[in-house]
Write an enzyme that holds these catalytic residues in place. Structure first.
Site, PDB file in Angstrom:
ATOM      1  N   ARG A 155       0.804  -1.225   0.000  1.00  7.97           N
ATOM      2  CA  ARG A 155       0.000   0.000   0.000  1.00  7.97           C
ATOM      3  C   ARG A 155       0.833   1.268   0.000  1.00  7.97           C
ATOM      4  NH1 ARG A 155      -2.870  -4.102   1.821  1.00  7.97           N
ATOM      5  NH2 ARG A 155      -0.811  -4.675   2.551  1.00  7.97           N
ATOM      6  N   THR A 156       1.779   1.375   0.911  1.00 10.69           N
ATOM      7  CA  THR A 156       2.505   2.635   1.076  1.00 10.69           C
ATOM      8  C   THR A 156       3.324   2.935  -0.181  1.00 10.69           C
ATOM      9  OG1 THR A 156       2.668   2.023   3.390  1.00 10.69           O
ATOM     10  CG2 THR A 156       3.934   3.932   2.688  1.00 10.69           C
ATOM     11  N   ARG A 206      11.358   3.523   3.393  1.00 14.58           N
ATOM     12  CA  ARG A 206      10.988   2.614   4.494  1.00 14.58           C
ATOM     13  C   ARG A 206      12.183   1.751   4.840  1.00 14.58           C
ATOM     14  NH1 ARG A 206       5.791  -1.337   4.792  1.00 14.58           N
ATOM     15  NH2 ARG A 206       4.824   0.689   5.087  1.00 14.58           N
ATOM     16  N   HIS A 230       5.070   5.787  11.405  1.00 16.87           N
ATOM     17  CA  HIS A 230       4.571   5.653  10.031  1.00 16.87           C
ATOM     18  C   HIS A 230       3.544   6.800   9.867  1.00 16.87           C
ATOM     19  CE1 HIS A 230       3.318   4.054   6.303  1.00 16.87           C
ATOM     20  NE2 HIS A 230       2.912   2.853   6.648  1.00 16.87           N
ATOM     21  N   LYS A 277      24.829  -5.096  -1.599  1.00 21.22           N
ATOM     22  CA  LYS A 277      26.284  -5.335  -1.474  1.00 21.22           C
ATOM     23  C   LYS A 277      26.788  -4.894  -0.108  1.00 21.22           C
ATOM     24  CE  LYS A 277      26.913  -3.883  -6.278  1.00 21.22           C
ATOM     25  NZ  LYS A 277      27.372  -2.730  -7.055  1.00 21.22           N
TER      26      LYS A 277
HETATM   27  N1   CP Z   1      -0.319  -0.179   6.023  1.00 27.22           N
HETATM   28  C1   CP Z   1       0.859  -0.368   5.392  1.00 27.22           C
HETATM   29  O1   CP Z   1       1.853   0.299   5.721  1.00 27.22           O
HETATM   30  O2   CP Z   1       0.836  -1.298   4.412  1.00 27.22           O
HETATM   31  P1   CP Z   1       2.091  -1.747   3.518  1.00 27.22           P
HETATM   32  O3   CP Z   1       3.062  -2.440   4.434  1.00 27.22           O
HETATM   33  O4   CP Z   1       1.515  -2.645   2.468  1.00 27.22           O
HETATM   34  O5   CP Z   1       2.707  -0.504   2.921  1.00 27.22           O
END
Ligand code: CP
Length: 343
Positions: free
Chosen positions: A62-63, A115, A148, A93
């Site tokens: 999603r993100t 991320r 997040h 590496k």
């Molecule tokens: N909710 C969320 O962060 O989903 P993803 O891990 O799929 O990005």
């Protein structure tokens, strides 16, 4: 229409209630309208000539997709994307996450969406201090200080759209409250409203950490801790269920489905039958969803909004695309964002 706090999106605390209500929510409403097929052409030049790097050193659907697709829909170019930066970038590496982010800072991209779940790598907010390119924290590790923030922003937009308000709500945050970064970001953001009560519902091994509780106390938010969701279900307006974060170090455990267990943190038919049938309650989940919602019993319930909405109001999933597009536009083209808000 200054982007609030930082050039970057790092944590929920950087956003004020005023900015969220007066800027982010109305712009998200406009974007939602522009996403309709007949209006979509009007999106195409908003981020023309802008480039984004999408650096995900751990799993995401999603993100990552909502940032990349949203950026493309607004005419920007996703110049570098990695399905798993650990494999398809030089991180494979052994190059550090910090060096990887820093190299993009020198390559004149306009936005880095990043991320990283590894505790060994430098946290995103520390890396952000040393770079000029705006960075969005798209999920940073587990435990204390990890967040997040765009998930929290899309979560409160979802609540606001479905229930019409934030104040005076009773919100149950359920599941892995120890390592869940969506929970952490949401609690920090909720504290900006006059929330009536936050129920922190988790298995005993996954209780919320002390820093969140002291933050809620400092902001005069009433809260209580529970390990059986059935005890508080009748009072709740928002059920915010989360999965156990085994990828962030939480133990794999069965969240009991039996009546006799003291710990009961799944949402199923039994829980639905206990809670209000009125339009004043919704069931949310940041997803991915594993066994913590009994999907064949809950998905079709009109109160469930995580995957599909049963009304014209967007689902939580769709709110992710909408709010992230609004956030990226505000960061990279505030003039256009202002013009859209005025239109
Ligand atoms: N909710 C969320 O962060 O989903 P993803 O891990 O799929 O990005």
């Amino acid at each position: 229409l200054k982007f609030e706090g930082y050039p970057h999106v790092l944590k929920s605390q950087q956003f004020s209630r005023k900015w969220v209500e007066k800027v982010l929510f109305p712009l998200s409403d406009k974007i939602s309208n522009l996403l309709k097929k007949k209006n979509r052409d009007k999106l195409r030049n908003l981020l023309k000539n802008k480039t984004m790097v999408s650096l995900f050193a751990s799993e995401s659907s999603r993100t990552r997709a909502s940032h990349e697709i949203g950026f493309n829909l607004m005419g920007g170019k996703v110049a570098f994307t990695s399905a798993s930066a650990n494999i398809s970038s030089a991180m494979g590496k052994g190059e550090s996450f910090e060096d990887t982010v820093k190299l993009f800072d020198q390559y004149h991209c306009d936005l880095i969406v990043a991320r990283n779940d590894s505790a060994e790598q430098m946290p995103i907010d520390s890396i952000a201090r040393g770079i000029r390119t705006p960075i969005i924290n798209a999920g940073d590790g587990a435990g204390k200080d990890k967040q997040h923030p765009t998930q929290a922003l899309l979560d409160i937009y979802t609540i606001y759209k479905h229930l019409g308000k934030m104040d005076n709500l009773r919100i149950a945050v359920i599941g892995d409250l120890k390592n869940g970064r969506t929970v952490r970001s949401l609690c920090y953001l909720l504290a900006k409203w006059r929330i009536k009560h936050i129920y922190l519902v988790s298995p005993l091994k996954l209780k919320v950490s002390a820093d969140i509780k002291s933050y809620l106390r400092r902001h005069n938010i009433k809260f209580s801790e529970h390990c059986d969701i059935r005890k508080i279900a009748p009072k709740v307006n928002v059920f915010y269920q989360t999965r156990t974060q085994t990828n962030l170090g939480s133990p794999k455990m069965s969240r009991s489905k039996t009546n006799k267990s003291k710990e009961f943190t799944i949402i199923n038919k039994e829980v639905l039958n206990l809670c209000s049938k009125s339009k004043n309650s919704i069931i949310m989940h940041p997803l991915p969803c594993l066994e913590e919602i009994t999907r064949n019993e809950v998905d079709k319930d009109p109160r469930s909004v995580y995957f599909e909405s049963k009304t014209s109001v967007p689902s939580q999933l769709k709110c992710g695309l909408i709010t992230r597009m609004a956030i990226m536009l505000l960061m990279l083209n505030p003039k256009k964002a202002k013009a859209i808000l005025k239109s």
